[in-house]
Scaffold this active site. Structure first.
Site, mmCIF file in Angstrom:
data_model
loop_
_atom_site.group_PDB
_atom_site.id
_atom_site.type_symbol
_atom_site.label_atom_id
_atom_site.label_comp_id
_atom_site.label_asym_id
_atom_site.label_seq_id
_atom_site.Cartn_x
_atom_site.Cartn_y
_atom_site.Cartn_z
ATOM 1 N N HIS A 165 101.570 -43.200 76.202
ATOM 2 C CA HIS A 165 101.197 -43.096 74.788
ATOM 3 C C HIS A 165 99.937 -42.280 74.546
ATOM 4 C CE1 HIS A 165 104.076 -45.991 72.976
ATOM 5 N NE2 HIS A 165 104.116 -46.469 74.213
ATOM 6 N N ASP A 372 93.962 -36.445 71.289
ATOM 7 C CA ASP A 372 94.701 -37.644 70.908
ATOM 8 C C ASP A 372 96.146 -37.499 71.338
ATOM 9 O OD1 ASP A 372 94.870 -40.177 69.837
ATOM 10 O OD2 ASP A 372 94.041 -39.612 67.892
#
Length: 722
Positions: A165, A372
């Site tokens: 993730h 990110d």
């Protein structure tokens, strides 16, 4: 669908204590929301840490376990030491900053590696206890990178998926980890490895090439006899839920209140965990720069920055908070007035309704992380704008930037350009704002969290079932069969089988230990030993000519039965194509530094072991494609090997030596063949029924047994002498 075992560091629940009673409440996060449907539909189980329950009484602990069981959640309890070392230590002090390219925040020593490994082992043991044949296991995120490999050892035929993730860094960054190879091997235990973006897939493939020497096809890699698939599956949000909430009358009242308190000012919005990857200080500097150079905005701008507390026990986060606090104070001190301050800073969590109200009230949303994995805030903002207004300013280093192309995309390291982008967003005309937002919303609504879950699970469950494979531990069985054989015929490849690979062919000469081993095997009673290699006959003669071995050079083109015997060539081989193919291979050698062409009697080989691994793999694929296109009608075979592309006469292969070797051997002979690459599969195919085949390495193979490398094979063969 098959039963689903979901595995994450944290269970999708929160344990709440009220006096003597405790309750287990389902979390509202994106992962919990997206996986709730398949969890329910498959009657599956979710395994993970329920949070700190150390202060609960035995009675309260029993209540928690009862409620977890009702929600089909299985807890793995972590001690305070494990939380400190596995979670806060290795996961968040080592892996988190490294995957976000912040090497200066990685500790000088990864003292917590052992704790990380042991907790991953505990997870694997827990999964194995709850696994039922036919289950699908889906492991989530960087805290559990070793689990797929550990689980594969315990459940060789399980169907295992893993999703990462956070960003997967470039191979140059990832290689700085001391335990990089263990982590990669851990991930390769999965059947399908998912990332948010194609660039992360490419980085992962590069690390496999550089660290493990694996030649990947971008979305597929061969590991320990299995095909491991790799893919990009960009995670989404529950877009429909956000849109519905954004239309709720109560939320609309909140929007009116926010705008009323702004007194006509334009609203900039930032919502982040207070994490050093989110780029909040640079964002504040960009706002300061805009106010500094454009005085007209000082009274017209209100920047609302929500910073949700995160990992408050980690020192780096406390220091980061101080930096943000100081910047907010400085900007408000410089440009605030008695009636107004430009930055409204909230260091706290906000509820979903208030969050949605802020999204809908904002004129410009700033999502500017320095790195990110995805960043779902950007997608939530778009979903919460059914009015089709508002502008998204988005960092190019957020995974979401690969999808949300109609955002105003910026480089968060360029403060001046970020200030320009903020001003552009504030001054953007209504038509352009609405056109951009319509396109963004279409993307977010189409690829929501349910699309993400279905895309990954459908891909994972469509993969061929894992079947029983040759395993390293099967060597003991192979040795027992060889010892029991009345007569033994050993057919041994050389490079990659008896010795490891060297930078150039000349440097891989046999060592004294190997020479002694071969001599002792060749003089073992009722044993015949043959070296079947791609090497030129001159090389094999120089190395082994004095030993009582059969030698077979250039993949069986040349054969010499024993010392003093002459070399004989396999009849019918065609060489005419060599003059046409040679310039092609030489042109690649000239344009790829470190590569070279080796010429043998009837074959040509382009070696690239000294080339940068990723570049060499790409050039190898290009060379093979070119050869296939240009020489499709020629009587030649194109063979990819370990850092080599070889072109040989069609019909010449190692399998053809088996018949001649077995002439004159007793009928009860056990034929044993060992090799490591594609050329040895021909040898394995020719071994008579009842023979014994051993693959050395981790490639897919028809062999029945497997050894990890030359060291292990030598140890196995030496077992015949004891």
């Amino acid at each position: 669908m098959s039963r689903l075992l979901l595995v994450s560091n944290r269970l999708p629940v929160t344990v709440k204590v009220e006096k003597e009673n405790v309750s287990v409440v389902r979390s509202a996060g994106g992962l919990a929301t997206g996986l709730s449907r398949p969890h329910e539909r498959s009657q599956g189980t979710w395994l993970g840490w329920p949070g700190d329950v150390s202060r609960l009484s035995p009675q309260q602990r029993g209540q928690v376990e009862s409620q977890l069981a009702a929600q089909r959640c299985v807890p793995l309890y972590l001690s305070a030491s494990e939380v400190s070392r596995y979670y806060e230590g290795y996961s968040n002090r080592v892996l988190w900053p490294l995957c976000h390219y912040l090497l200066d925040r990685v500790p000088r020593q990864d003292r917590d590696w052992d704790a990380y490994r042991k907790v991953n082992e505990r997870f694997a043991d827990l999964i194995a206890r709850h696994y039922q044949p036919g289950d699908t296991v889906w492991v989530h995120d960087y805290q559990l990178m070793l689990v797929p490999g550990l689980l594969r050892q315990r459940l060789p035929e399980a169907r295992i998926g893993y999703f990462h993730h956070i960003p997967f860094p470039s191979s140059e960054i990832f290689r700085t980890l001391p335990h990089r190879k263990e982590l990669l091997r851990g991930l390769l235990g999965a059947d399908l490895i998912g990332f948010h973006t194609v660039s992360y897939v490419r980085h992962f493939s590069g690390s496999l090439t550089r660290q493990l020497g694996l030649d990947t096809d971008i979305d597929c890699v061969h590991w320990q006899g299995r095909q491991v698939r790799v893919g990009a599956f960009p995670m989404g949000i529950d877009a429909a839920a956000f849109e519905a909430l954004a239309k709720d009358p109560g939320v609309l009242q909140e929007v009116t209140a926010i705008r009323s308190r702004a007194h006509g000012q334009r609203i900039l919005l930032g919502i982040d965990r207070l994490d050093y990857t989110k780029g909040i200080p640079r964002r504040l500097l960009a706002v300061q720069r805009l106010l500094e150079r454009e005085p007209a905005w000082r009274s017209r701008l209100r920047f609302i920055q929500v910073a949700v507390p995160s990992r408050t026990q980690v020192d780096a986060y406390a220091a980061y908070r101080e930096t943000v606090d100081e910047l907010v104070g400085r900007i408000n001190g410089l440009y605030g007035t008695v009636d107004n301050v430009p930055v409204h800073y909230l260091y706290r969590s906000v509820g979903e309704r208030q969050l949605t109200g802020l999204y809908r009230a904002a004129d410009v949303m700033l999502v500017t992380p320095v790195r990110d994995g995805m960043n779902l805030v950007a997608k939530e903002f778009c979903a919460a704008r059914p009015d089709e207004d508002g502008v998204l300013v988005l960092s190019e280093f957020a995974g979401a930037a690969a999808e949300l192309r109609e955002a105003v995309v910026i480089n968060p390291y360029d403060v001046e350009a970020m200030a320009d982008a903020i001003e552009q967003a504030l001054e953007m005309g209504e038509d352009e704002r609405r056109a951009r937002m319509r396109a963004l919303r279409e993307q977010v609504k189409t690829r929501d969290v349910h699309w993400w879950v279905n895309a990954f699970l459908e891909r994972l469950q469509s993969l061929p079932a894992v079947t029983a494979r040759a395993r390293p531990e099967s060597g003991a069985e192979a040795l027992a069969r060889m010892r029991a054989a009345p007569h033994l015929v050993l057919l041994l490849d050389y490079d990659g089988t008896l010795v490891g690979f060297a930078p150039t062919p000349e440097q891989a000469s046999p060592d004294a230990e190997l020479m002694t081993l071969l001599e002792r095997l060749a003089t073992r009673p009722n044993t015949s030993v043959h070296v079947v290699s791609g090497r030129p006959r001159e090389t094999l003669e120089a190395w082994f000519g004095h030993l009582p071995l059969g030698l077979h050079a250039e993949h069986g083109l040349w054969t010499r039965e024993g010392p003093g015997k002459s070399w004989a060539m396999l009849p019918g081989a065609a060489f005419e194509w060599k003059d046409r193919a040679r310039p092609v291979l030489k042109s690649f050698a000239e344009r790829v530094p470190g590569s070279f062409v080796e010429e043998k009697t009837a074959s040509l080989a382009w070696h690239y072991r000294l080339v940068d691994p990723e570049f060499g793999a790409l050039q190898s694929r290009e060379l093979r494609l070119h050869l296939y296109e240009v020489f499709a009608q020629e009587p030649m075979d194109i063979l990819p090997g370990d850092k080599v592309v070889e072109v040989r006469p069609r019909g010449v292969h190692k399998g053809r030596v088996v018949t001649s070797i077995l002439e004159g051997q007793p009928d009860d002979s056990l034929v044993v063949a060992a090799g490591d690459d594609r050329t040895d599969e021909d040898l394995f195919a020719a071994v008579p029924e009842g023979g014994l085949t051993i693959h050395v390495g981790n490639k897919p193979t028809r062999a029945a047994y497997r050894q990890e490398g030359p060291v292990e094979l030598r140890r196995l063969l030496a077992g015949l002498l004891t």
